[in-house]
Structure formats: C-alpha cells, structure tokens
Design an enzyme around this catalytic site. Structure first.
Site, short mmCIF file in Angstrom:
data_model
loop_
_atom_site.label_atom_id
_atom_site.label_comp_id
_atom_site.label_asym_id
_atom_site.label_seq_id
_atom_site.Cartn_x
_atom_site.Cartn_y
_atom_site.Cartn_z
N GLU A 20 75.73 -20.87 28.24
CA GLU A 20 77.08 -20.99 27.71
C GLU A 20 77.26 -22.35 27.02
OE1 GLU A 20 81.68 -20.47 29.33
OE2 GLU A 20 80.15 -21.25 30.69
N LYS B 283 84.28 -14.14 25.51
CA LYS B 283 84.52 -14.24 26.95
C LYS B 283 85.93 -13.74 27.28
CE LYS B 283 84.34 -17.82 30.58
NZ LYS B 283 84.09 -19.27 30.78
N CYS C 51 79.71 -16.45 32.01
CA CYS C 51 80.09 -17.37 33.09
C CYS C 51 81.16 -16.82 34.04
CB CYS C 51 80.50 -18.71 32.50
SG CYS C 51 80.41 -20.08 33.69
#
Length: 286
Positions: free
Chosen positions: A47, A120, A161
C-alpha cells in the site's frame, strides 16, 4: 496450466516507502528486475508504494487525478520492460471530482496494459491503544465497487489494508470466483503485532483462497513505523512466505519474498471442506 507445469511464482516486494516518489520508483524498478530474474510471474507492491507521507500539505503538492498523474504510466513501463505482471499495491490520487483523494490499486499486465483498478473501500479511522489516531477519511473517499481480474496466478480479488477487517468483502470476492486475494498494506506496528497474521490466515481459510499481502515495513521518512511481514498464505491457512519485520530491512530498501501459488489448492480445500454446500443446506430464518 497443465498438470506438469510448475505453479507460478508470486514475488512480494516489502518496502519502506518515503516521501520522494522518484526514490520509491527507483526502488520498485530494482525490485522488479530481481523478481523477473528469479522467475516470478507476478510482483506485488505494498500500500502507498509510490508515496507514504502523513503530511497532507506536503503530499498535496504531488496529488493529481489518474489521467494527469505520471505514476501509473511509470509502473506500466516497468512491467513491460521487465516482462512481468504487477500489482501496484496502491497509490494516492485525486478523486475525479478533484476534492478528496482515493487510495487506488492497479493490476498491470506484462504488456503494460492496466487490467483492473480498485479504490480502497474502508477508511482507516481509528484510535488505537498505542495512542495513535488515524483519520483516513479526512483526506480520502472510499471506493464503492468490487474488483476481480484474471491474472497468471488465477482469478484475483482486490482489497487494501484496512479492508482486511471486513470479512463480508472477502466472501463477496470468493462468491464471484476469486481463488487469489491481494491485500497490500501499511499496517501499524501495534495492530500488526496483535492482528496481522491471524487475520490474513482467517481470510485465506474462510474464502479458501491464496492470500498475497505485500507490506510496508520499518521507520519511514514521515515518522511512522510499519509492521512488515509481507506474507503469502495458501487456502488451508499455511504461511508459504513471510518477509519478517524491521530486522529484515536493515541496510536494504526492499526485501523480496517469493512463493508458488498452486491454482489447484483452492479446489482441494473446497472439496475437503465444502463451505458452499453447507451454506446451501442451511435453513436459518433471521
């Protein structure tokens, strides 16, 4: 892939990305050269691989919409030059409205073409027992779409994440046919020590997919510390590769962790423990 073909190799590139994108890109280029030389079919970045900077004013000077950013095309050129598929981990870009940012992944084929994008979904808004407070939503807007793409490792579901903590996302990816799941990350040390391996293994076991998770690691130029331990986990929950923590980064700007991704492993796990059949048989009224 026929029965006699070796399983393709995934190369996880563990980095300590900083506040200078050109330096980060140079590190990525060296890492991709090594991954390709060692026979990897696909490489994975963590990330925020191109820019990790908690100073929003300083990083803001580098923000652009994807159409105006030089970063995706730089990675496309690298993938093509090294003849390797590449998962970008993620990078910060301006949303199309030009207001807040998106945390965006790209899957790039060896011919340099972008095969998938993913923003995300879940924002890292937390107050940790360590005293750390993070409010990702102050600068970023979450995505609203799943992404699945065919790769040399199999049909891959994308996530980033903090998404790791929402199992319903991974169930949805598996329901859509994913056999591999990418989870690039920049985990804090405190949450990594507590939750990283157990959550990664849980996502692999419950979806019966391979999990590939390239991670940031070490002490970064913006002052934060990340946990590392980039991992590849098979559908039975076995850890196939672990790049370890900050000690692995001593004197290095990246660490490479390679593991074979056997496409038949998901089928074997699903035959042994037929979760979908059990779900279809249940009769539970909410």
């Amino acid at each position: 892939m026929n029965a006699s073909s070796p399983a393709p190799l995934a190369a996880l590139i563990q980095m300590t990305s900083g506040i200078d994108p050109d330096t980060n890109l140079a590190t990525i280029d060296r890492a991709l050269a090594e991954a390709a030389a060692r026979g990897a079919a696909m490489a994975f970045l963590p990330e925020m691989s191109l820019l990790l900077d908690r100073d929003r004013t300083r990083s803001g000077a580098l923000m652009a919409r994807e159409v105006d950013s030089a970063w995706p095309s730089a990675l496309q050129a690298m993938a093509q030059r090294h003849d390797i598929w590449l998962h970008s981990g993620s990078m910060p870009l301006l949303a199309d409205d030009g207001e807040r940012r998106v945390n965006r992944s790209h899957v790039i084929a060896a011919d340099g073409s972008i095969r998938a994008r993913y923003d995300k979904i879940h924002m890292f808004d937390v107050a940790l027992p360590s005293g750390e407070n993070w409010r990702e939503s102050a600068s970023y807007v979450g995505g609203d779409a799943l992404a699945i793409v065919e790769t040399p490792l199999g049909l891959m579901g994308l996530s980033i994440c903090y998404d790791l903590r929402f199992p319903e996302l991974y169930r949805a990816l598996a329901d859509r046919g994913a056999t591999v799941i990418a989870i690039p990350a920049a985990f804090t040390v405190s949450t990594g020590e507590a939750h990283w391996h157990v959550l990664m293994r849980a996502r692999a076991i419950e979806t019966q997919c391979h999990v590939v998770a390239a991670a940031q690691c070490g002490t970064h130029a913006d002052g934060r510390q990340t946990y590392g331990h980039s991992v590849t986990i098979d559908p039975w929950g076995a850890i196939l590769a672990d790049a370890k923590g900050e000690e692995a980064m001593t004197g290095k700007d990246y660490v490479l962790a390679l593991a074979s991704v056997d496409a038949a492993a998901s089928e074997r796990a699903r035959l042994a423990i037929p979760l979908e059949r059990s779900r279809a048989m249940r009769n539970i009224t909410p």
